[in-house]
Design an enzyme around this catalytic site. Structure first.
Site, PDB file in Angstrom:
ATOM      1  N   ARG A  46       0.840  -1.194   0.000  1.00 24.38           N
ATOM      2  CA  ARG A  46       0.000   0.000   0.000  1.00 24.38           C
ATOM      3  C   ARG A  46       0.878   1.247   0.000  1.00 24.38           C
ATOM      4  NH1 ARG A  46      -1.024   2.225   4.522  1.00 24.38           N
ATOM      5  NH2 ARG A  46      -1.430   0.318   5.691  1.00 24.38           N
ATOM      6  N   TYR A  98     -16.603  17.420 -14.853  1.00 25.15           N
ATOM      7  CA  TYR A  98     -17.075  16.041 -14.779  1.00 25.15           C
ATOM      8  C   TYR A  98     -18.070  15.869 -13.628  1.00 25.15           C
ATOM      9  CZ  TYR A  98     -16.823  11.068 -13.577  1.00 25.15           C
ATOM     10  OH  TYR A  98     -17.129   9.777 -13.240  1.00 25.15           O
ATOM     11  N   LYS A 195      -8.535   6.690 -18.707  1.00 28.32           N
ATOM     12  CA  LYS A 195      -8.869   7.158 -20.042  1.00 28.32           C
ATOM     13  C   LYS A 195      -7.675   7.009 -20.997  1.00 28.32           C
ATOM     14  CE  LYS A 195     -12.757   8.393 -18.042  1.00 28.32           C
ATOM     15  NZ  LYS A 195     -12.545   8.384 -16.597  1.00 28.32           N
TER      16      LYS A 195
END
Length: 379
Positions: A46, A98, A195
């Protein structure tokens, strides 16, 4: 180093143990230590992972930054930026952004005492009138999602510096191939890596890139403490995707131009939004801060019929009706009911996001096939 060379080589070194040219997937959660506290930089995945480290270095290089941080999604990256703030702080954000960002700001962080102002940034100078002693961050997208509005990054950065306010730029639509906000004075660049950077619709990830070490350290603390980190397999996929980013973005932009040229004379199209059009608002600014204009296009229909928009979107063959954008395949989206459904209708209408607005993510297929698909769907 030119961008194409940087995309393939920056931040990536052959594996020191085997010479493997591709960064291995370090599929491990923990690392063996010789004695308590005597680790060599890796203790728990992590906090750090070699595959993620390679990706973070690559992203920093692409954006001409010094530090990169990857998160489990674009929203997780935005979440980390807002967690730099305290109750009572205020944020100035573009009024066209967005829907997920709007939802995070208004439904999650607003109840913790952070105030958000959504304003037009078409004229960057207008940002200044909304700044007060509590303002700590200016958040913008350019081009915006889904109206393709262009915001002057340099002008916004000058205002931010004048008032000692951070400037964060969501660079998802443009990618570092088309523009580099850090070079224009931004403090933070954010990407939905899902994206264009990943580019193949097979990864969900976000990233932040900065130049300032203190800012990086503060964000890295939040990245580790909140735990929204991506796994090594996803990092490997993005490292692979980045190697063709320059090739894909060039084709996205070329196809975007051809599609825009087709749509601008179509009898059913009312308003067309693509920054490469000479009559697009702030087109001159787009020419200054972008190297090309990308493959994201939005348009509305004459009569503004949502039913007609649905009919058109259901008729496509190569444009797939789906959330997201930036993959090699072309996608079509209805923002009012999909990506921007969380924004109240009255707010959508103010910025021109009508019920008939259709957003295209133009892929890298043959442009003639995509135009034929549009012609058939719009018939």
């Amino acid at each position: 180093m030119k961008f194409g060379t940087k995309a393939i080589h920056a931040g990536v070194e052959p594996d020191p143990s085997t010479g493997a040219i591709m960064t291995p997937v370090y599929q491990t959660s923990t690392y063996v230590q010789a004695s308590p506290g005597a680790h060599k930089g890796y203790e728990y995945s992590r906090t750090q992972n070699p595959t993620r480290d390679a990706l973070q270095k690559s992203l920093a290089a692409l954006e001409n930054g010094s530090h990169g941080l990857c998160f489990s999604s674009g929203l997780a990256a935005i979440d980390a930026v807002i967690k730099l703030l305290n109750p009572g702080d205020e944020v100035i954000a573009a009024n066209d952004l967005y829907g997920g960002t709007y939802r995070l700001f208004t439904k999650v962080f607003a109840k913790y005492g952070i105030k958000f102002h959504f304003v037009s940034m078409e004229k960057a100078i207008d940002i200044e009138q909304h700044i007060n002693k509590n303002t700590k961050l200016i958040w913008l997208e350019t081009p915006t999602n889904p109206m393709m509005n262009i915001i002057d990054i340099k002008a916004a950065a000058q205002i931010a510096r004048k008032h000692q306010v951070m400037l964060a730029v969501d660079n998802t639509f443009a990618t570092p191939y088309l523009q580099n906000p850090l070079d224009m004075g931004a403090d933070i660049v954010m990407h939905s890596v899902t994206k264009y950077l990943g580019g193949h619709s097979d990864v969900v990830m976000g990233a932040l890139i900065v130049k300032d070490k203190k800012l990086n350290d503060d964000l890295a603390f939040l990245q580790n403490s909140s735990g929204a980190t991506p796994g090594p397999q996803d990092c490997f996929l993005v490292l692979r995707g980045i190697k063709t980013l320059h090739l894909r973005m060039q084709r996205h932009s070329e196809n975007g131009r051809k599609i825009a040229e087709y749509l601008k004379t179509h009898p059913k199209v009312d308003k067309l939004y693509w920054p490469g059009l000479e009559n697009h608002p702030n087109h001159d600014i787009a020419k200054q801060q972008m190297r090309d204009f990308g493959g994201m296009i939005s348009f509305t229909l004459k009569g503004d019929s949502q039913e007609e928009a649905f009919r058109i979107m259901e008729r496509f063959k190569f444009f797939s009706l789906a959330e997201s954008l930036g993959g090699v395949e072309s996608l079509v989206n209805h923002p009012a009911t999909m990506t921007h459904a969380s924004i109240p209708k009255e707010e959508r209408i103010k910025v021109g996001l009508l019920d008939s607005l259709i957003r295209l993510s133009v892929g890298v297929e043959d442009a003639e096939d995509l135009i034929a698909d549009l012609e058939s769907a719009l018939d």
